[in-house]
Each structure stands twice: as structure tokens, then as C-alpha cells.
Scaffold this active site. Structure first.
Site, mmCIF file in Angstrom:
data_model
loop_
_atom_site.group_PDB
_atom_site.id
_atom_site.type_symbol
_atom_site.label_atom_id
_atom_site.label_comp_id
_atom_site.label_asym_id
_atom_site.label_seq_id
_atom_site.Cartn_x
_atom_site.Cartn_y
_atom_site.Cartn_z
ATOM 1 N N ASP A 5 0.824 -1.198 0.000
ATOM 2 C CA ASP A 5 0.000 0.000 0.000
ATOM 3 C C ASP A 5 0.868 1.261 0.000
ATOM 4 O O ASP A 5 1.846 1.351 0.748
ATOM 5 C CB ASP A 5 -0.856 -0.047 1.277
ATOM 6 C CG ASP A 5 -1.935 1.002 1.309
ATOM 7 O OD1 ASP A 5 -2.832 0.939 0.451
ATOM 8 O OD2 ASP A 5 -1.891 1.875 2.196
ATOM 9 N N GLU A 29 14.573 -15.392 0.216
ATOM 10 C CA GLU A 29 14.945 -16.512 1.099
ATOM 11 C C GLU A 29 13.903 -17.627 1.025
ATOM 12 O O GLU A 29 14.126 -18.722 1.530
ATOM 13 C CB GLU A 29 15.016 -16.032 2.557
ATOM 14 C CG GLU A 29 16.150 -15.082 2.856
ATOM 15 C CD GLU A 29 15.966 -14.456 4.244
ATOM 16 O OE1 GLU A 29 15.241 -15.016 5.088
ATOM 17 O OE2 GLU A 29 16.538 -13.367 4.451
#
Ligand code: GLC
Length: 541
Positions: free
Chosen positions: A204, A256
């Protein structure tokens, strides 16, 4: 890279607005179990992924974009167990699942902001937000001239005399992204949701996190929800270079995790080259294409914005996205029912000029068919597959968007595109929930848009979306390439793989090339096999 890691490059991503999708308990507010129960509908439609607007605990002063706890679920929507079930159900249907992250501001009820209010000026608690002394002899003037996106000033004074910045509602204090604690906290929040299995984040106000360090005055009203900022140097609160460092750090966190987790920028930034900086190879994966959403319904304007979007994203190796509707703008079935080139409205009320509903829907279906044939990833907003218009005559007393009050009633705000959607024509609340409760009133005319009136009905908007998504997949349009074609006057035509896509913006019916075989059209062709005005046709070449 395995295909599963790049699923997003051509994905069709469907936005669920949790307040208004499906209500399982009859309180008039949608909820997570409601969404889970209706997910099969999205699978049947043929989308690839769901993006869910905020579901976190929140005082709901901005419909959940005011988050008070980033690691939990608002009891109105359910609990973490319900979220886990929803994510698992999406995955078992083969759908990816993206959540909304709101990093620019917290709710005023967030424990950090409460601690900041309780602590003195200069304290570490205040350093996590943007507190300043005021101007003038007694500090009674705000620190600068910035305006809130929702109207009014962007600063609020607290009892000890300091002021805090809120680019949105007064209940949404801006975080200080120069503070390492804020950065560490959000990296941890990302991990919290990645560990729960989400496939990514819609970020956002991604262009707002870093403010220019002197907080220099800026006198223009901030455009963002009403459209894009005018071209020129970025205003001191938007699109500062420092935001990119934040997204590089986040990208490292996402990388990751296996399986292609993504970051999607909500950034009201132009020109396209500036927006493309958010999707450089070590930053985010996608950015919403608001210039496409904002383009008027003309062949020239759309060709220009399509060219500029593809060129800017190609230059950084990113996929281009396309969008026509979301929870912040007037639905495109209504927008396109106004004269071409009319200024974008920030909500519509009963005493405003009303749209031509039939024309709007006709153009909306043509616009969607153009969008779904463009190479890249497309975003759909819940209800558009039903041809749903804006609620344009909602009585003002129901309005909840903070922009309505903050603008002094100059802007009707965004409630009209957030009305709970109709599933069953003859059920209470049109099947939104088990009772007739609905947090915003549904128009009396919505039975005709209900899903059960459209399923299996040839030519219905729902069947059109379903067919278009199937053809898009079958012909690999999302992963294809665009080549403009010469078409009859007043048309815009391109080729994507073996499919010719022709939209007729002119006043005369347009013929398809000899030998072309029609695959799908947004309305029937005329008796001579020509494409009528405001219709898009897909044909096999
Ligand atoms: C974004 C959201 C909008 C919200 C605002 C503040 O623009 O899409 O709904 O009001 O940010 O969080």
C-alpha cells in the site's frame, strides 16, 4: 528459474475486498470463512491468484487500511486459524494468495502510536513516527503546508503541542522509515506471513514511505486517489529515491523463500520510466498500471499508454500489469458510461450526473477483453466479472470513506465501488450473507447482476469473463508479445501470437481480415460479421 517461480508474470490476479465479498455469519460484514466458502467460484472463473485487501485488527476508520496489529486478524473477519484455512484452501485449488501490507502508516490505535502519545517530545517512541514542533510564536501552526490525500491538512496537534504527520486520515499516523526499528519490524512482519504460506504482498502507498528530509512546503493538493501527480519533480512526500532501498531489503527477505513470492507496488507515479524503477530486478515484481486505468476510451490514448507501459517495463525486464477497477476508483462499468474524456470522479451521488449504464457496461466488456489480451499480468476487482456498476445513488448517510467528511463533502468518496456483491438474485442481501444485513446498502436493481442469473447464460458478463480467461490461457496471451496491426479507421488492433485483437472505437462497424476466425467478442458481431462500435473481438489468424 522454475516456472513456478515466475507464475506472476502472466497471472490474472483477482482482488477480494473482505468486507464485501461474502458474509458467513450474517452480521452484514464479509469475513474470511465467507471467502473460503466461495473460493471455488474464483477457480471456476479461471483466475490464477487472489489478492486480499487488509484483514488485520483495525478500528476500520479507513476500511482496514488503518492497521493496529500486523500479525493478527480483525475479529470481524475471523482469526488466524480462519486465515490459515483460507490460504490452504486457495493453495489446494491451485490459486496463489497475496495479502495487503500497509507500511506507510499504522492506525492511531497501534501500540507504537499509543506509546508515542504517552511519551515526551524527542523520545524514542516518537521517533518511530513523524512528530515535529509547529511553526509560529506558540507552535500553533502546522510544521509545513502539506495536505492530506483525503482532504484538509496533513498534521494533527497533540496535547503537549507537537504535531504528527498523517498523509491520509488523522487516524493513520505516518511511520518514520528512517528509523531502523521500523525497518526491522516490517522485515519481521514479512517473515510472519511468508512463514504462513502467503505468495506475496500488495504494498500500500509504496511510493510514500520516505519523505524529503527537510519536509519542505508543498502547496499542491495531493492527487493520488484522484489520479496521478502531474509530471515534474516528485513532491516531497512521494516517490523519493530512498524508497528503493527499502524494497531491495524486502526483496532479499522474499528471496529466502521458495516458490516465487512477490511484491506488488501500489505507486501513483508517472511517467512510466519512474514507475518502472519500482520493478527493477532487485526490487519489486510488479507495479499497478494506473495510467492504463486512467486512459480515456480512445484508440489513440490507449495505444500510447500501452506502448509506454510495455517499453518502460521491458527496459527493466519486468512484466507489465493492467488494471481497470479496484476499491479506490469508480468501477469501470460506470466510468465508461460518462462522456469520453470526462474528468475522473471521486465517487458519485444521487444528485450528480448519472452514467449511461448500458453504454458503460458495453464499453467495460470491450475494455476488459482488450486488457485480458495484452501481454503481462492483469488485475480484476471483485464484481467486475458480474458487470457490476458503481452504486451511484447511495444515500449520503451511509458513506464511510473518510474522504467524504475530510473533503467537506466535496468528494463522495469510494463507498460506491465497495458495496457487497450479489450472488443469488432471490436471496436476502442477494446471497452476500444469510441475512439481509449489508454494511453498505445494495441497490434495488442488483438482482440482474447476481451470479446465479449469469451462470450458464450465453452472453452474460460472467460467461464472457470465463470464456476470455480460458482463451487467454489456451493461447498464452499473458506470456505473448504485442504487434500493432493496421485496422479499419477508428479501431485499435494488435496481434498477440496467433490471435488478432480488435477494438472498435469508431462509429461504423469494422470488418475483420479475410480468413480470420472469430474466437470471442464482447458483444455479437453484426449480420455481416463485422465488429460493432464499442466492441472488442478476438479472432484466430
Ligand atoms: C491506498 C489504498 C486505499 C487507502 C490508502 C491509505 O491507496 O488502496 O484504499 O485508503 O492507501 O492506506
Amino acid at each position: 528459474m522454475p516456472r513456478t517461480d515466475t507464475w506472476w508474470r502472466d497471472a490474472v490476479i483477482y482482488q477480494v475486498y473482505p468486507r464485501s465479498f461474502a458474509d458467513s455469519d450474517g452480521d452484514g460484514m464479509g469475513d474470511l470463512p465467507g471467502i473460503t466458502a466461495r473460493l471455488q467460484h474464483l477457480k471456476d472463473l479461471g483466475i490464477d491468484a487472489v489478492w486480499l485487501s487488509p484483514f488485520y485488527p483495525s478500528p476500520q476508520r479507513d476500511a482496514g487500511y488503518d492497521v493496529s496489529d500486523y500479525r493478527s486478524i480483525d475479529p470481524r473477519f475471523g482469526d488466524l486459524g480462519d486465515a490459515d484455512k483460507l490460504i490452504a484452501e486457495a493453495h489446494s485449488l491451485g490459486l496463489k494468495f497475496i495479502v495487503d501490507l500497509v507500511p506507510n502508516h499504522t492506525s492511531g490505535e497501534h501500540e507504537w502510536f499509543q506509546a508515542a502519545l504517552a511519551a515526551p517530545p524527542g523520545s524514542p517512541e516518537r521517533e518511530r513516527y513523524i512528530f515535529r514542533d509547529g511553526k509560529g510564536p506558540d507552535g500553533g501552526e502546522p510544521p509545513n503546508s502539506w495536505q492530506s490525500v483525503f482532504g484538509g491538512g496533513a498534521w494533527q496537534r497533540v496535547p503537549d503541542g507537537q504535531w504528527y504527520l498523517h498523509l491520509f486520515d488523522v487516524s493513520q499516523p505516518d511511520l518514520n522509515w528512517d528509523n531502523p526499528q521500523v525497518r526491522a519490524e516490517f522485515a519481521d512482519i514479512l517473515r510472519f506471513w511468508l512463514d504462513r504460506g502467503v505468495d506475496g504482498f500488495r504494498v500500500d502507498v509504496a511510493h510514500g514511505l520516505i519523505k524529503e528530509k527537510d519536509l519542505a512546503d508543498w502547496t499542491h493538493t495531493s492527487a493520488i486517489l484522484g489520479g496521478l501527480e502531474p509530471a515534474g519533480p516528485p513532491p516531497p512526500m512521494w516517490d523519493q529515491d530512498g524508497v528503493h532501498e527499502v524494497y531491495r531489503q524486502w526483496r532479499a527477505v522474499l528471496d529466502e523463500y521458495p516458490g516465487g513470492r512477490i511484491l506488488v507496488a501500489e505507486a501513483w507515479v508517472q511517467p512510466a520510466e519512474r514507475l518502472a524503477r519500482y520493478v527493477r530486478p532487485d526490487e519489486m515484481h510488479q507495479a499497478f498500471n494506473f495510467p492504463y486505468l486512467d486512459a480515456p476510451w480512445t484508440a489513440e490514448a490507449l495505444r500510447t499508454v500501452i506502448d509506454e507501459s510495455l517499453a518502460a517495463n521491458d527496459a527493466v525486464g519486468a512484466t507489465t500489469t493492467w488494471v481497470l477497477s479496484n476499491h479506490d476508483v469508480v468501477r469501470h462499468a460506470t466510468r465508461l458510461g460518462y462522456p469520453i474524456g470526462a474528468a475522473r470522479m471521486h465517487g458519485i451521488g444521487a444528485d450528480d450526473p448519472q452514467p449511461d449504464t448500458a453504454l458503460g457496461l458495453r464499453r467495460a466488456r470491450a475494455a476488459t477483453m482488450q486488457m485480458l489480451a495484452l501481454p503481462g499480468s492483469a488485475y480484476l476487482y471483485q464484481g467486475e466479472e458480474l458487470g457490476l456498476p458503481e452504486h451511484t445513488t447511495m444515500p449520503d448517510e451511509y458513506r464511510q470513506d473518510p474522504a467524504w467528511e475530510r473533503s467537506g463533502h466535496a468528494e463522495r468518496g469510494r463507498d460506491g465501488c465497495r458495496v457487497p456483491i450479489p450472488w443469488e438474485a432471490d436471496a436476502p442481501s442477494y446471497g452476500f450473507g444469510p441475512t439481509d444485513a449489508s454494511w453498505l446498502p445494495q441497490p434495488a436493481t442488483w438482482a440482474e447482476y447476481a451470479l446465479d442469473r449469469q451462470q450458464g447464460v450465453p452472453g452474460s458478463t460472467w460467461e464472457l469473463y470465463r470464456a476470455a480467461l480460458a482463451v487467454r490461457r489456451e493461447h498464452g496471451l499473458g506470456g505473448g508479445e504485442l504487434a500493432w496491426q493496421d485496422g479499419p479507421a477508428g479501431t485499435l488492433a494488435f496481434r498477440n501470437g496467433d490471435v488478432l485483437v480488435l477494438t472498435n472505437f469508431g462509429t461504423e462497424p469494422a470488418g475483420l481480415p479475410a480468413g480470420a476466425r472469430l474466437l470471442l467478442s464482447s458483444e455479437p458481431l453484426d449480420d455481416d460479421g463485422r465488429v460493432p462500435t464499442d466492441v472488442t473481438a478476438w479472432a484466430l489468424l
